[in-house]
Each structure stands twice: as structure tokens, then as C-alpha cells.
Design a protein around this motif. Sequence first.
Motif, short mmCIF file in Angstrom:
data_model
loop_
_atom_site.label_atom_id
_atom_site.label_comp_id
_atom_site.label_asym_id
_atom_site.label_seq_id
_atom_site.Cartn_x
_atom_site.Cartn_y
_atom_site.Cartn_z
N LEU A 1 6.99 7.36 9.42
CA LEU A 1 6.31 6.73 8.29
C LEU A 1 5.31 5.73 8.84
CD1 LEU A 1 6.10 6.53 5.20
CD2 LEU A 1 7.74 4.63 5.32
N LEU A 2 4.03 6.04 8.68
CA LEU A 2 2.96 5.18 9.16
C LEU A 2 2.42 4.36 8.00
CD1 LEU A 2 1.09 7.96 11.15
CD2 LEU A 2 2.44 6.14 12.19
N THR A 3 2.44 3.07 8.11
CA THR A 3 1.82 2.21 7.12
C THR A 3 0.46 1.78 7.66
OG1 THR A 3 3.96 1.41 6.33
CG2 THR A 3 2.03 0.10 5.76
N LEU A 4 -0.58 2.30 7.03
CA LEU A 4 -1.95 1.98 7.45
C LEU A 4 -2.39 0.72 6.71
CD1 LEU A 4 -3.54 5.56 7.36
CD2 LEU A 4 -2.04 4.52 9.09
N ILE A 5 -2.87 -0.26 7.48
CA ILE A 5 -3.29 -1.54 6.90
C ILE A 5 -4.70 -1.86 7.34
CG2 ILE A 5 -0.92 -2.40 6.80
CD1 ILE A 5 -1.56 -4.09 9.27
N GLY A 6 -5.26 -2.92 6.75
CA GLY A 6 -6.62 -3.31 7.08
C GLY A 6 -6.75 -3.82 8.51
N GLU B 1 9.26 4.05 11.98
CA GLU B 1 8.23 3.40 11.18
C GLU B 1 7.24 2.69 12.08
OE1 GLU B 1 9.30 1.57 7.43
OE2 GLU B 1 11.41 2.05 7.81
N GLU B 2 5.97 2.85 11.78
CA GLU B 2 4.89 2.24 12.55
C GLU B 2 3.88 1.62 11.59
OE1 GLU B 2 5.06 2.11 15.73
OE2 GLU B 2 6.16 3.86 16.46
N THR B 3 3.21 0.57 12.04
CA THR B 3 2.11 -0.04 11.30
C THR B 3 0.84 0.11 12.12
OG1 THR B 3 3.60 -1.63 10.26
CG2 THR B 3 1.25 -2.16 10.24
N VAL B 4 -0.21 0.63 11.49
CA VAL B 4 -1.44 0.92 12.21
C VAL B 4 -2.62 0.28 11.49
CG1 VAL B 4 -2.78 2.74 13.34
CG2 VAL B 4 -0.40 3.18 12.70
N PRO B 5 -3.31 -0.68 12.09
CA PRO B 5 -4.43 -1.36 11.44
C PRO B 5 -5.74 -0.58 11.59
CG PRO B 5 -3.97 -2.39 13.54
CD PRO B 5 -2.95 -1.30 13.38
N VAL B 6 -5.95 0.40 10.71
CA VAL B 6 -7.15 1.24 10.80
C VAL B 6 -7.97 1.24 9.51
CG1 VAL B 6 -6.17 2.78 12.55
CG2 VAL B 6 -5.82 3.29 10.13
#
Length: 332
Positions: free
Chosen positions: A326-331, A63-68
Amino acid sequence: MSGQDLMAAAPAGPVPRGAAQRLGAAVARGARRTAIVAGLGASAGLAAAAYGWWEKDQFGLREETVPVLPPGARPVRVLHLSDIHFVPGQDRKARWLAGLADLEPDLVVNTGDNLSHTDAVRPLLSALGPLLRIPGVFVPGSNDYYAPILRNPAAYFLGPSSRTPLPRRVELDWRALFAGFGASGWVNLTNRAQSLQFNGVRFDFSGVDDPHLGRERYADWPRGASGHEAKPHVKVAVAHAPYQRVLDHFTDAGAHLILAGHTHGGQLCIPGYGALVSNCDLPTWRARGLTEWQNGLRTTPLNVSGGIGTSRFAPVRIACRPEAVLLTLIGR
């Protein structure tokens, strides 16, 4: 002939009995040590092969979080699949793939190499059935077009695997695979661009055919509305093999995120060191995971999947378990 010459030519006297016994014992000990070392080496090789056979089925989720996303946007969950290399009879892999739908992603991105057998299309589509009900995009890899062939594993240390002349390759039923994906609504990004909307954000996708085969052709980004009424855009580039020329192009083109596979995470790794090869010109330390790709003054997040399967001719993984991401794209 002088007396000295006669003495030099005379045969040596008999070896004393004690010395002969000691010599024989030393030879025997050396032989035993050689046999023990050879046995230990063979045992270690068998143990490594057995472990690699076991590890290839230890499927996991990274799991990764990517602020894009634009500031304030609601998160978008992207399931990244790559290098499934499906073979009929892989029931455990099929069940695990189907269960990924329980993650309830907003989007599935498939970066190719789905097949490893001529009869794999139908069982693969069945395994992916629950995920095919979720919006998705895909690009192909070489093992969607052609069946894998037996190679010398040591050749990978000399550079990317060669492009075997096509007349020697067995063509897979990639048309049925693409049709199955397309019938479910997944978008084919093979040298194409397409826009999709999630949570009020417009995603502009640009994909290429497999760079490992030299088939990439760039379609730029989708065109659309501009101005104050336009929805915020997020540019996502999709490719199978992360060759540097492809990453440089998409970074220069303003991609906010690049997704790729192909490397298998190295497939055979050394704990504490990592991948030994990437099967392309990507540095081995980038062969798996989320990193920042930089070209000039531009930087783009790059996620390279370690992949889910292996070639059916090399069905092992060592220190490199199969994964979906699982990439969670956030602001931003």
C-alpha cells in the motif's frame, strides 16, 4: 633374491587383538557420526521445506509513503499487487485478496504473473472481485501468457531463467484474463500509455509488456493539455520485470515513480543478508522494497513487490513472506 628382499616380501604378522578392536571401534564411531550428520542434514532439509510451505501462506501488507505528488495535493493510496500465481483451490489466498478491498485504495496497480495453472482465470477473477470495483491498471508477466514449467532451482543461481522455446510452453487463457480485467474498468498498459485523475491530480501511466520475455515497447507518456489550465501531472511507469534497461529508460523519460514485481523478493532469503537471486539483472538488495533508482543525474523511486505467490512447482518461501504493498502518495 637376497635375505632382505625375502623379508620385505613376507606377509605382515597378525594384528594384535587389542589394536584390531580399537580399529573396529573407530570405524564404527566414524560410521555413526556420518549417519548422525546425514540424519541431521535430512532433518534440517525437511524442517526448512516445512517452514517454507507454511510461510508461503503468511500474507502481509507492506506500507510505504512516497512524496511524488504536487505540493499541497491530497494523498492518493495505491495498492500494488504482483505475482499472485493463482492455482485453483487456494482458498486462503483468495479470501486474503478479496479482503484487501477493505483498505479502500484509490487505485490498484497489478504488475503481472497472475496465473500458475490453466484453470486459474475464473477463480482468480472471483477472488479479485471486490478489488475489480476499484480503478486499476495492469501489465502482464510471462506467467499470464504461459504456464510455469518444472525447473532445476539451482539454475537460478546461474542467471535469469531461460526463455524456454515457446512450442514447449502451455499457453494460458490470457485473453480471458485481460477481458475480465478490462470489463471491470482496469486499464491495460501493455506497451500503452493512459491518463487517469485522482484527487485533482492527473496521473500519466506508461506500461510495457514483460521485459523478461523481451516484449517491452515504449509508448512514451500520454499527450494532453499544457499551460496554466493543465492539471499537475504525475508520471508512473509500470512493468513486470525490473530489468535495468527498463528502469534506465523510464528514469531518463522523467518518471516520478516506477512499479514492478517479478523477483518474488528472492523467494529464498537468508535472514540478515537478504535475497540470493532476483531472476533478472536487478541487484539482489533491490529485490524487494522501495529504493531510489538512479541513471545519470536522474533519480526515480522504485517499488519492487516481493509478490504474493510462488510457482506451483516451487511452493515455498523462506524469510520472504508474500506481500501486497500500500503506497500512500503525498505532496513533494
